[in-house]
Design a protein around this motif. Sequence first.
Motif, PDB file in Angstrom:
ATOM      1  N   THR A 253      44.957  46.492  39.337  1.00 21.21           N
ATOM      2  CA  THR A 253      45.462  47.291  40.460  1.00 21.21           C
ATOM      3  C   THR A 253      44.449  48.367  40.853  1.00 21.21           C
ATOM      4  OG1 THR A 253      47.768  46.910  39.827  1.00 21.21           O
ATOM      5  CG2 THR A 253      47.319  48.837  41.205  1.00 21.21           C
ATOM      6  N   ARG A 254      43.900  49.058  39.857  1.00 18.06           N
ATOM      7  CA  ARG A 254      42.902  50.099  40.154  1.00 18.06           C
ATOM      8  C   ARG A 254      41.619  49.494  40.706  1.00 18.06           C
ATOM      9  NH1 ARG A 254      45.103  52.439  35.343  1.00 18.06           N
ATOM     10  NH2 ARG A 254      43.519  51.385  34.101  1.00 18.06           N
ATOM     11  N   MET A 255      41.205  48.347  40.168  1.00 17.40           N
ATOM     12  CA  MET A 255      39.983  47.702  40.649  1.00 17.40           C
ATOM     13  C   MET A 255      40.098  47.349  42.134  1.00 17.40           C
ATOM     14  SD  MET A 255      39.301  45.250  37.337  1.00 17.40           S
ATOM     15  CE  MET A 255      37.612  44.734  37.645  1.00 17.40           C
ATOM     16  N   LYS A 256      41.255  46.876  42.539  1.00 19.15           N
ATOM     17  CA  LYS A 256      41.457  46.564  43.956  1.00 19.15           C
ATOM     18  C   LYS A 256      41.414  47.834  44.801  1.00 19.15           C
ATOM     19  CE  LYS A 256      44.182  42.361  43.199  1.00 19.15           C
ATOM     20  NZ  LYS A 256      45.493  41.692  43.371  1.00 19.15           N
ATOM     21  N   LYS A 257      42.039  48.884  44.302  1.00 21.13           N
ATOM     22  CA  LYS A 257      42.056  50.146  45.040  1.00 21.13           C
ATOM     23  C   LYS A 257      40.650  50.721  45.186  1.00 21.13           C
ATOM     24  CE  LYS A 257      44.347  54.666  45.082  1.00 21.13           C
ATOM     25  NZ  LYS A 257      45.318  55.553  44.395  1.00 21.13           N
ATOM     26  N   LEU A 258      39.823  50.565  44.147  1.00 19.72           N
ATOM     27  CA  LEU A 258      38.452  51.078  44.182  1.00 19.72           C
ATOM     28  C   LEU A 258      37.519  50.194  45.004  1.00 19.72           C
ATOM     29  CD1 LEU A 258      38.052  52.098  40.414  1.00 19.72           C
ATOM     30  CD2 LEU A 258      38.085  53.670  42.368  1.00 19.72           C
ATOM     31  N   GLY A 259      37.913  48.956  45.271  1.00 20.73           N
ATOM     32  CA  GLY A 259      37.038  48.032  45.980  1.00 20.73           C
ATOM     33  C   GLY A 259      36.106  47.260  45.066  1.00 20.73           C
ATOM     34  N   ILE A 260      36.382  47.264  43.764  1.00 21.57           N
ATOM     35  CA  ILE A 260      35.545  46.521  42.817  1.00 21.57           C
ATOM     36  C   ILE A 260      35.749  45.022  42.981  1.00 21.57           C
ATOM     37  CG2 ILE A 260      35.045  46.163  40.359  1.00 21.57           C
ATOM     38  CD1 ILE A 260      34.198  48.897  41.477  1.00 21.57           C
ATOM     39  N   VAL A 261      36.979  44.619  43.227  1.00 19.90           N
ATOM     40  CA  VAL A 261      37.293  43.209  43.489  1.00 19.90           C
ATOM     41  C   VAL A 261      38.110  43.137  44.772  1.00 19.90           C
ATOM     42  CG1 VAL A 261      37.249  42.556  41.058  1.00 19.90           C
ATOM     43  CG2 VAL A 261      39.419  43.275  42.097  1.00 19.90           C
ATOM     44  N   PRO A 262      38.106  41.997  45.457  1.00 20.68           N
ATOM     45  CA  PRO A 262      38.901  41.858  46.684  1.00 20.68           C
ATOM     46  C   PRO A 262      40.396  41.944  46.407  1.00 20.68           C
ATOM     47  CG  PRO A 262      37.221  40.132  46.533  1.00 20.68           C
ATOM     48  CD  PRO A 262      37.256  40.818  45.203  1.00 20.68           C
ATOM     49  N   GLU A 263      41.149  42.308  47.431  1.00 17.69           N
ATOM     50  CA  GLU A 263      42.600  42.432  47.308  1.00 17.69           C
ATOM     51  C   GLU A 263      43.264  41.116  46.893  1.00 17.69           C
ATOM     52  OE1 GLU A 263      45.066  44.572  47.491  1.00 17.69           O
ATOM     53  OE2 GLU A 263      43.817  46.364  47.731  1.00 17.69           O
ATOM     54  N   VAL A 264      42.645  39.994  47.243  1.00 16.35           N
ATOM     55  CA  VAL A 264      43.260  38.687  46.956  1.00 16.35           C
ATOM     56  C   VAL A 264      42.997  38.227  45.523  1.00 16.35           C
ATOM     57  CG1 VAL A 264      43.151  37.952  49.352  1.00 16.35           C
ATOM     58  CG2 VAL A 264      41.210  37.469  47.830  1.00 16.35           C
ATOM     59  N   THR A 265      42.255  39.004  44.742  1.00 16.61           N
ATOM     60  CA  THR A 265      41.888  38.585  43.386  1.00 16.61           C
ATOM     61  C   THR A 265      43.129  38.390  42.525  1.00 16.61           C
ATOM     62  OG1 THR A 265      39.794  39.775  43.528  1.00 16.61           O
ATOM     63  CG2 THR A 265      40.581  39.188  41.323  1.00 16.61           C
ATOM     64  N   LYS A 266      43.188  37.257  41.851  1.00 18.68           N
ATOM     65  CA  LYS A 266      44.284  36.957  40.935  1.00 18.68           C
ATOM     66  C   LYS A 266      43.834  37.221  39.495  1.00 18.68           C
ATOM     67  CE  LYS A 266      46.288  33.367  43.881  1.00 18.68           C
ATOM     68  NZ  LYS A 266      46.658  31.923  43.983  1.00 18.68           N
ATOM     69  N   LEU A 267      44.758  37.714  38.699  1.00 11.84           N
ATOM     70  CA  LEU A 267      44.471  37.945  37.289  1.00 11.84           C
ATOM     71  C   LEU A 267      44.459  36.613  36.558  1.00 11.84           C
ATOM     72  CD1 LEU A 267      44.073  40.200  35.153  1.00 11.84           C
ATOM     73  CD2 LEU A 267      46.542  40.074  34.735  1.00 11.84           C
ATOM     74  N   SER A 268      43.400  36.367  35.812  1.00  9.88           N
ATOM     75  CA  SER A 268      43.348  35.129  35.041  1.00  9.88           C
ATOM     76  C   SER A 268      44.413  35.150  33.950  1.00  9.88           C
ATOM     77  CB  SER A 268      41.965  34.963  34.410  1.00  9.88           C
ATOM     78  OG  SER A 268      41.694  36.031  33.515  1.00  9.88           O
ATOM     79  N   PRO A 269      44.886  33.985  33.524  1.00  5.93           N
ATOM     80  CA  PRO A 269      45.820  33.944  32.388  1.00  5.93           C
ATOM     81  C   PRO A 269      45.140  34.493  31.135  1.00  5.93           C
ATOM     82  CG  PRO A 269      45.737  31.826  33.538  1.00  5.93           C
ATOM     83  CD  PRO A 269      44.604  32.654  34.067  1.00  5.93           C
ATOM     84  N   ARG A 270      45.941  34.834  30.139  1.00  3.44           N
ATOM     85  CA  ARG A 270      45.337  35.256  28.876  1.00  3.44           C
ATOM     86  C   ARG A 270      44.354  34.184  28.413  1.00  3.44           C
ATOM     87  NH1 ARG A 270      50.639  37.053  28.329  1.00  3.44           N
ATOM     88  NH2 ARG A 270      51.236  35.023  27.450  1.00  3.44           N
ATOM     89  N   SER A 271      43.174  34.612  27.994  1.00  2.00           N
ATOM     90  CA  SER A 271      42.083  33.681  27.715  1.00  2.00           C
ATOM     91  C   SER A 271      42.258  32.933  26.396  1.00  2.00           C
ATOM     92  CB  SER A 271      40.741  34.426  27.683  1.00  2.00           C
ATOM     93  OG  SER A 271      40.165  34.507  28.957  1.00  2.00           O
ATOM     94  N   ARG A 272      41.572  31.829  26.349  1.00  5.29           N
ATOM     95  CA  ARG A 272      41.416  31.110  25.084  1.00  5.29           C
ATOM     96  C   ARG A 272      40.470  31.884  24.166  1.00  5.29           C
ATOM     97  NH1 ARG A 272      39.022  25.500  26.504  1.00  5.29           N
ATOM     98  NH2 ARG A 272      37.863  26.773  27.994  1.00  5.29           N
TER      99      ARG A 272
END
Length: 556
Positions: A253-272
Amino acid sequence: MPSAPLDRISHSLCGLTCLLLALLLPLDHLSAAQRPNILLIVADDLGYSDLGCFGGEIETPQLDSLAKEGVRLTQFYNTGRCCPSRGSIMTGQYPHRVGLGHMTRNLNQRGYQGHLDDQAITVAQILQQGGYRTFLSGKWHLGTEDPTKHGFEEFYGTLVSAKTFWDVDHFTRLPATRDTHTYPKGEFYGTDALGDYAIDFMRMGRRNPDQPWFLYLAFNAPHFPLHAPNKEIDKYADRYHIGWDQVRQQRLTRMKKLGIVPEVTKLSPRSRYWDWGEAEARVNPAWDSLPTDRRGDLARRMAIFAAMVDRLDQNVGRVLTSLRQNNELENTLIIFTSDNGACAEWDPFGFDIRSSRNNTLYWGDQLDRMGGPDTHHSVGSGWANASNTPWRLYKHYNHEGGIASPGIVHWPAGVKQSGKIISTPAHIIDIVPTLLEAAQVAYPESWDNIPTIPLPGRSLLPLLQGKPQSERTLYFEHQGNRAIREGRWKLAATRGGPWELYDVSRDRTELNDLAKTEPERVQQLARKWDQWAQENFVLPYPQDYRIDYLAPLQKP
């Protein structure tokens, strides 16, 4: 590098040529007399989103201030592991090219010698020939025993990967005849000591005001073991009981607000993750599925990790204060990054005592002992996944969680783009050409009568100054994990696995594998990767990496 002598240029003429070219090729608005000081800061195992200015909850006001007044690079790539990355940072070459395709064990192959190649040249050597003072405070870890033989006048730090932050004897001063700081018993802390010597070295560099200096401040934090002063740990003691699932959501949420990632960025599932020596992957568990005592142990581990990052930032602040007090901040080129993504070694619960399957569950009053001189912990794959929010995987791997670093550049006199965020792909192989352009020092055609290999990277200065950039191709490999990034397309694979194809302009979290629908593109990029791998001594892979944690590949 080739061993044939170059008849037309001797070693002595090479140094003179570098210096003359430095004087003849100034930047547009800086004279040779105004060449900048250079401060290159590298963190160890810092995740993509750990800093406040990249969306993290850890308090990093000093680095945040550099980002606010400078430029953030949000697609800045590393090699996926510490030794290879540091080899690239020092030489501007892909790591296999200089013998550091793996770690510091000699695997008896050209790309896997386990030490910086005898014919490799470092940016410190080139800058020293170009008239710079050169200093290193921090982690070397390039398989050789003396950084002062690789262009640094003065060195203080660790020659290998850090084993402790509490023992002064683990750190080395070179040349050995130099005076050292004396620390009262119980008051030595490695990150602070690196700050002490960094300030000392800058003071040395100021003795001749007409001679610029280069300082490589190579922190070994927040690499395990998790060691930090209680004052900083207490600051974060209650922060991580919410668990890694909520931390990941909050960071994104903060990364989107800061402009680090685009608003459409989806969180990846918990990793292997792959446990010690296991070929089969498992998936990080949901935080709420863990027993209460395990959650308490893990929250403490992440609190110590955060405390290490906090203390690193404080020492960056001490260095910045020294620059300000001496009116040097305006014309000091500062680059900050991490050598790889956060470290998952080896499972969600982390390890203790030494790197292995060892895990100790701490609970109750035992939690207060964690992070002290008689402990040795890692943070584990669950928190590493959070540190690399929103990406998949971690250090060792060539998916975004392993190779995406935070990048910050601050140079008011040369880069007037205050607060700008740049999403154009770049790589740590670009650091050497950037420093040389800023210093107005040419890359030599030969070194010790041996022709040099052209640098594969490009200076970041045109990009930082807003000039258009042509599309480029970037390559990656570590332990059989591999990737190629070309424009919007990225081909990636885990060790022994098939190629996966992603359109990172839409799907940088690598959730939608397009390999089956774009087979021709896969083949085209794979051929390019194969050619690069042959030319840069990546292939053939070592049959035995001589490490217990890496499961052997299954024979077909």
